[in-house]
Motif scaffolding. Structure first.
Motif, PDB file in Angstrom:
ATOM      1  N   PRO A 158       0.829  -1.217   0.000  1.00  0.00           N
ATOM      2  CA  PRO A 158       0.000   0.000   0.000  1.00  0.00           C
ATOM      3  C   PRO A 158       0.857   1.257   0.000  1.00  0.00           C
ATOM      4  O   PRO A 158       2.050   1.218   0.319  1.00  0.00           O
ATOM      5  N   PHE A 159       0.237   2.355  -0.348  1.00  0.00           N
ATOM      6  CA  PHE A 159       0.934   3.631  -0.341  1.00  0.00           C
ATOM      7  C   PHE A 159       1.385   3.949   1.084  1.00  0.00           C
ATOM      8  O   PHE A 159       0.577   3.912   2.020  1.00  0.00           O
ATOM      9  N   PRO A 160       2.674   4.288   1.292  1.00  0.00           N
ATOM     10  CA  PRO A 160       3.209   4.348   2.661  1.00  0.00           C
ATOM     11  C   PRO A 160       3.082   5.680   3.392  1.00  0.00           C
ATOM     12  O   PRO A 160       3.422   5.748   4.573  1.00  0.00           O
ATOM     13  N   LEU A 161       2.650   6.747   2.731  1.00  0.00           N
ATOM     14  CA  LEU A 161       2.630   8.052   3.389  1.00  0.00           C
ATOM     15  C   LEU A 161       1.210   8.554   3.578  1.00  0.00           C
ATOM     16  O   LEU A 161       0.256   8.019   3.028  1.00  0.00           O
ATOM     17  N   ARG A 162       1.074   9.652   4.334  1.00  0.00           N
ATOM     18  CA  ARG A 162      -0.244  10.189   4.679  1.00  0.00           C
ATOM     19  C   ARG A 162      -0.806  11.114   3.600  1.00  0.00           C
ATOM     20  O   ARG A 162      -1.950  11.543   3.686  1.00  0.00           O
ATOM     21  N   PHE A 163      -0.009  11.471   2.611  1.00  0.00           N
ATOM     22  CA  PHE A 163      -0.467  12.402   1.593  1.00  0.00           C
ATOM     23  C   PHE A 163      -1.527  11.749   0.701  1.00  0.00           C
ATOM     24  O   PHE A 163      -1.518  10.535   0.507  1.00  0.00           O
ATOM     25  N   PRO A 164      -2.427  12.544   0.132  1.00  0.00           N
ATOM     26  CA  PRO A 164      -3.387  11.983  -0.825  1.00  0.00           C
ATOM     27  C   PRO A 164      -2.654  11.301  -1.983  1.00  0.00           C
ATOM     28  O   PRO A 164      -1.647  11.805  -2.481  1.00  0.00           O
ATOM     29  N   HIS A 165      -3.192  10.147  -2.388  1.00  0.00           N
ATOM     30  CA  HIS A 165      -2.534   9.294  -3.387  1.00  0.00           C
ATOM     31  C   HIS A 165      -3.520   8.961  -4.494  1.00  0.00           C
ATOM     32  O   HIS A 165      -4.623   8.488  -4.239  1.00  0.00           O
ATOM     33  N   THR A 166      -3.113   9.230  -5.729  1.00  0.00           N
ATOM     34  CA  THR A 166      -3.944   8.976  -6.904  1.00  0.00           C
ATOM     35  C   THR A 166      -3.150   8.114  -7.879  1.00  0.00           C
ATOM     36  O   THR A 166      -1.977   8.387  -8.121  1.00  0.00           O
ATOM     37  N   VAL A 167      -3.779   7.083  -8.446  1.00  0.00           N
ATOM     38  CA  VAL A 167      -3.133   6.215  -9.433  1.00  0.00           C
ATOM     39  C   VAL A 167      -3.766   6.451 -10.791  1.00  0.00           C
ATOM     40  O   VAL A 167      -4.991   6.437 -10.920  1.00  0.00           O
ATOM     41  N   VAL A 168      -2.923   6.661 -11.801  1.00  0.00           N
ATOM     42  CA  VAL A 168      -3.404   6.805 -13.171  1.00  0.00           C
ATOM     43  C   VAL A 168      -2.673   5.780 -14.036  1.00  0.00           C
ATOM     44  O   VAL A 168      -1.441   5.802 -14.124  1.00  0.00           O
ATOM     45  N   ASP A 169      -3.426   4.867 -14.640  1.00  0.00           N
ATOM     46  CA  ASP A 169      -2.861   3.894 -15.568  1.00  0.00           C
ATOM     47  C   ASP A 169      -2.751   4.569 -16.927  1.00  0.00           C
ATOM     48  O   ASP A 169      -3.750   4.859 -17.577  1.00  0.00           O
ATOM     49  N   ASN A 170      -1.522   4.840 -17.348  1.00  0.00           N
ATOM     50  CA  ASN A 170      -1.325   5.530 -18.619  1.00  0.00           C
ATOM     51  C   ASN A 170      -0.773   4.597 -19.704  1.00  0.00           C
ATOM     52  O   ASN A 170      -0.159   5.041 -20.670  1.00  0.00           O
TER      53      ASN A 170
END
Length: 198
Positions: A158-170
């Motif tokens: 999983p994403f390890p930090l507290r910041f908002p995380h967005t994934v874009v499949d390009n």
């Protein structure tokens, strides 16, 4: 200031997408290779001085961007997600933005290995990244990083930090289409007259 940390594996399209984002928004692009290439003129990648100066230069650029009137900065980064020190580096680089009350978003680009290998050696990439001009080595490096590191988040990583995380499949998107997707998903401001800035 708004820091957009655009990360993903080598040759996923971070620089190309970052350029398209910078052309469509009032944000500036700070590519990771803006620090890598000049330092490689003096130091080898494995030398301690290379790592120390690379990190110091990046943090100083971000500090000065926060102190200026730049509304946003797009920073590109290859993140080995299994390494706690990489997460600490991202958190440290975001520190000046957080301390100033700014916003940080982490945007992960994903493309499969075959797509990334096909993107290695493009004219844009070769022009901006002298260290990648040996395309045979560069493609082998993409494979090596893919085998040695975890470069994409998943249920197991999983994403390890507290910041908002967005994934874009390009995988099947152009750089321009990917930038438009990121703008829409993050609600980024666009240039007032709709122009693309070169």
């Amino acid at each position: 200031m708004h820091l957009v940390n655009l990360f993903g594996p080598p040759a996923v399209g971070k620089m190309s997408v970052g350029r398209e984002l910078a052309a469509r928004t009032p944000y500036r692009l700070f590519s990771n290779h803006a620090t890598i290439e000049p330092l490689l003129e003096v130091f080898d990648w494995e030398m301690p001085s290379f790592g120390v100066l690379k990190t110091e230069f990046r943090r100083r650029v971000i500090e000065e961007a926060v102190a200026s009137d730049i509304p946003g900065l797009i920073f590109t980064y290859v993140w080995a997600l299994e390494l706690p020190e990489d997460a600490q580096t991202v958190e440290s680089l975001a520190g000046p933005v957080v301390e100033a009350g700014g916003k940080v978003d982490c945007v992960e680009l994903y493309a499969d290995l075959s797509t990334r290998l096909s993107r290695e050696g493009t004219p844009e990439r070769l022009a901006a990244k002298p260290s990648k001009r040996d395309t045979e080595w560069a493609r082998a490096n993409v494979v090596d990083w893919n085998e040695r590191h975890v470069l994409s988040t998943s249920s197991e990583t999983p994403f390890p930090l507290r910041f908002p995380h967005t994934v874009v499949d390009n995988t099947h998107l152009s750089a321009a289409e990917t930038a438009e997707e990121i703008i829409a998903r993050l609600g980024l401001p666009t240039n007032p007259d709709g122009r693309l800035l070169s």
